[in-house]
Design an enzyme around this catalytic site. Structure first.
Site, PDB file in Angstrom:
ATOM      1  CE  LYS A 145      -5.205   3.454  -9.860  1.00 11.35           C
ATOM      2  NZ  LYS A 145      -3.888   3.396  -9.210  1.00 11.35           N
ATOM      3  CD  GLU A 187      -2.874   5.283   0.266  1.00 12.98           C
ATOM      4  OE1 GLU A 187      -2.353   6.214  -0.367  1.00 12.98           O
ATOM      5  OE2 GLU A 187      -2.864   4.101  -0.136  1.00 12.98           O
ATOM      6  CD  GLU A 233      -1.761   4.117 -12.002  1.00 16.76           C
ATOM      7  OE1 GLU A 233      -2.559   4.238 -11.071  1.00 16.76           O
ATOM      8  OE2 GLU A 233      -0.963   3.179 -12.089  1.00 16.76           O
ATOM      9  NE  ARG A 237      -5.808   7.260 -10.423  1.00 18.26           N
ATOM     10  CZ  ARG A 237      -7.081   6.948 -10.419  1.00 18.26           C
ATOM     11  NH1 ARG A 237      -7.823   7.181 -11.472  1.00 18.26           N
ATOM     12  NH2 ARG A 237      -7.634   6.396  -9.347  1.00 18.26           N
ATOM     13  CG  ASN A 241       0.727   3.984  -8.063  1.00 25.34           C
ATOM     14  OD1 ASN A 241      -0.347   3.833  -7.474  1.00 25.34           O
ATOM     15  ND2 ASN A 241       0.834   3.861  -9.372  1.00 25.34           N
ATOM     16  CG  HIS A 248       1.097  -2.711  -3.643  1.00 25.74           C
ATOM     17  ND1 HIS A 248       0.705  -2.343  -4.905  1.00 25.74           N
ATOM     18  CD2 HIS A 248       0.141  -2.243  -2.816  1.00 25.74           C
ATOM     19  CE1 HIS A 248      -0.444  -1.683  -4.842  1.00 25.74           C
ATOM     20  NE2 HIS A 248      -0.801  -1.603  -3.577  1.00 25.74           N
ATOM     21  CG  HIS A 260      -3.041  -0.261   1.312  1.00 29.49           C
ATOM     22  ND1 HIS A 260      -2.268  -0.763   0.301  1.00 29.49           N
ATOM     23  CD2 HIS A 260      -3.325   1.028   0.959  1.00 29.49           C
ATOM     24  CE1 HIS A 260      -2.095   0.164  -0.632  1.00 29.49           C
ATOM     25  NE2 HIS A 260      -2.722   1.267  -0.249  1.00 29.49           N
TER      26      HIS A 260
END
Ligand code: GLY
Length: 355
Positions: A145, A187, A233, A237, A241, A248, A260
């Site tokens: 990405k 993450e 995605e 995938r 998220n 976000h 983030h």
């Protein structure tokens, strides 16, 4: 290679992520296995360049590559069209051709920015990811990405382009300030919730601090499998998220002042509580996720109201017409996609907002 872990990512083309100590010093030699001599343009930022650029360019030259470098000011606010344009002009000035290669040396912003420049320049040239933060090591350096932010929101212009190789030098993590490490842990914990007990336990038993290479390799191996099955995605995938709809929105509401990882941590905690309170889980999950995030020094709540978050989230690219797809953690190791009408987002955020 001793001390190193290698993960093969079987996309087309396939590539290898190498994780271990002292990799930047020998990056030229390591890259020769995948990329024959060419011009390597290293793109980095003002935080990472002074630390590692010389080591990388020296190693590239010793291995027979021509090397040049472009450094842009560090910070998410520079992940934009102006920086993209400057990088593209630099590549043209350096006469890079389709057989040459770009290197993204830095964290998530550098990886996204340089990757997108590689995808645009001459309609696409190869690039290598050299992640220097935990966040980019466990997540953004793998999977292809690439993106820049637009005035209207984060990552709104981008492309899928798999790197030709990923070299993750774990020595870089030693120079990271604690808040930046914690940002990456978010993450990693997210990946643990998706992957299952054996990875999630590594955050509860302190392995992340004691042996980050093991955790990075496990996260990358999990992500590689997902990306191999759903590179663009279209389905599975989207699970990656998890925590990102609210995450976000938090970033956007803060004018991108909240980093983030911290935003994703709070977003993950909100979704876990909402899922449990709305009866969508198969058992208790929210307390465990919350305790794990707090143990990494991460937030589990946000000052922004459910209304402000819902409004920001509905401007996000994950919205599809009148519906939005949420990632629901049902238990550690089992998350599901749930598409709901946009009008249901506010009640869901309200359900999980209170810590
Ligand atoms: N960071 C989520 C993904 O690569 O799909």
């Amino acid at each position: 290679m001793p001390d190193c872990k290698e993960i093969r990512v079987n996309t087309v083309p396939a590539y290898t992520a190498i994780i271990g100590p002292s990799l930047l010093k020998k990056c030229g030699q390591l890259l020769r296995k995948a990329i024959s001599p060419c011009h390597m343009a290293v793109v980095t930022d003002s935080a990472v360049g002074p630390l590692y650029l010389e080591t990388v360019t020296e190693s590239l030259k010793t291995a027979g590559y021509e090397a040049s470098a472009y450094e842009f000011p560090a910070g998410e606010e520079h992940k934009n069209m102006t920086t993209l344009s400057a990088i593209l002009e630099f590549l043209a000035k350096e006469h890079l051709t389709r057989t040459d290669c770009l290197i993204a040396l830095g964290g998530g912003v550098v990886g996204d920015m340089a990757g997108f420049a590689a995808a645009c320049y001459l309609r696409g040239i190869r690039y290598v990811q050299m992640p220097t933060t935990l966040l980019s090591a466990v997540d953004s350096s793998v999977g292809g990405k690439t993106a820049i932010d637009l005035g209207a929101g984060k990552n709104l212009a981008g492309a899928f382009l798999q790197p030709a190789a990923v070299l993750c030098d774990t020595d870089c993590l030693r120079t990271l300030p604690q808040p930046v490490l914690a940002d990456g842990a978010a993450e990693a914990v997210k990946t643990g919730v998706l992957c299952g007990e054996s990875l999630f336990a590594l955050f509860e038993d302190g392995t992340l601090k004691a042996d980050p290479a093991e955790v990075i390799a496990r996260c990358v191996a999990y992500k590689a499998g997902v990306v191999e099955r759903d590179e663009k995605e279209q389905g599975e995938r989207k699970l990656l998220n998890l925590g990102h709809t609210v995450g976000h929105a938090i970033e956007k509401c803060s004018g991108y002042a909240v980093p983030h990882g911290r935003a994703v941590a709070a977003g993950l905690a909100v979704m876990a509580r909402a899922a449990e309170r709305l009866g969508w889980t198969n058992g208790p999950v929210a307390d465990r996720v919350g305790r794990c995030l707090e143990a990494q020094g991460l937030p589990v709540s946000t000052e922004f109201s459910p209304g402000a978050l819902a409004e920001a989230a509905l401007a996000d690219k994950k919205r599809s017409g009148g519906s939005i797809t949420l990632v629901v953690p049902k238990r550690i190791g089992l998350c599901e996609l749930k598409t709901v009408p946009v009008t249901e987002l506010l009640p869901v955020i309200r359900a999980g907002w209170e810590a």
